[in-house]
Motif scaffolding. Sequence first.
Motif, PDB file in Angstrom:
ATOM      1  N   GLU A  14     -44.510  76.705   1.365  1.00 44.17           N
ATOM      2  CA  GLU A  14     -45.278  77.853   1.837  1.00 44.17           C
ATOM      3  C   GLU A  14     -44.440  79.126   1.812  1.00 44.17           C
ATOM      4  OE1 GLU A  14     -45.223  74.889   3.330  1.00 44.17           O
ATOM      5  OE2 GLU A  14     -47.306  74.274   3.544  1.00 44.17           O
ATOM      6  N   LEU A  48     -47.197  84.140   4.811  1.00 44.02           N
ATOM      7  CA  LEU A  48     -47.175  82.682   4.932  1.00 44.02           C
ATOM      8  C   LEU A  48     -48.599  82.131   5.054  1.00 44.02           C
ATOM      9  CD1 LEU A  48     -44.082  82.229   7.248  1.00 44.02           C
ATOM     10  CD2 LEU A  48     -44.313  81.387   4.905  1.00 44.02           C
ATOM     11  N   ALA A  51     -50.121  82.269   1.650  1.00 45.73           N
ATOM     12  CA  ALA A  51     -49.554  81.201   0.827  1.00 45.73           C
ATOM     13  C   ALA A  51     -50.182  79.857   1.171  1.00 45.73           C
ATOM     14  CB  ALA A  51     -48.038  81.139   1.021  1.00 45.73           C
ATOM     15  N   GLN A  52     -50.386  79.581   2.448  1.00 41.35           N
ATOM     16  CA  GLN A  52     -51.017  78.320   2.857  1.00 41.35           C
ATOM     17  C   GLN A  52     -52.430  78.212   2.301  1.00 41.35           C
ATOM     18  OE1 GLN A  52     -50.514  78.788   7.059  1.00 41.35           O
ATOM     19  NE2 GLN A  52     -48.488  77.832   7.080  1.00 41.35           N
ATOM     20  N   ILE A  55     -52.141  77.443  -1.458  1.00 41.30           N
ATOM     21  CA  ILE A  55     -51.724  76.059  -1.661  1.00 41.30           C
ATOM     22  C   ILE A  55     -52.888  75.107  -1.392  1.00 41.30           C
ATOM     23  CG2 ILE A  55     -50.229  74.233  -0.749  1.00 41.30           C
ATOM     24  CD1 ILE A  55     -48.108  76.512  -0.370  1.00 41.30           C
TER      25      ILE A  55
END
Length: 67
Positions: A14, A48, A51-52, A55
């Motif tokens: 992450e 973050l 990014a999570q 993903i």
Amino acid sequence: MSKKPVKARPITVEEQVARHIAAADWVEDPADDAWWRSRRPDFRDNYLTYAQQIIAIVRAADTRSQP
């Protein structure tokens, strides 16, 4: 006198993704730990979270593509 190399700490997937996104947005080097750490906590938290989300999208797409 030469500087001793700084041992990089392990970072999560992450954080790696977040650094790359932030670096692209701000034209910085994603491997620059000092730049990343100098950002405010809410800046890092926002990237973050982003990014999570990315993903999760990639993992869901990968799961659907497997037989």
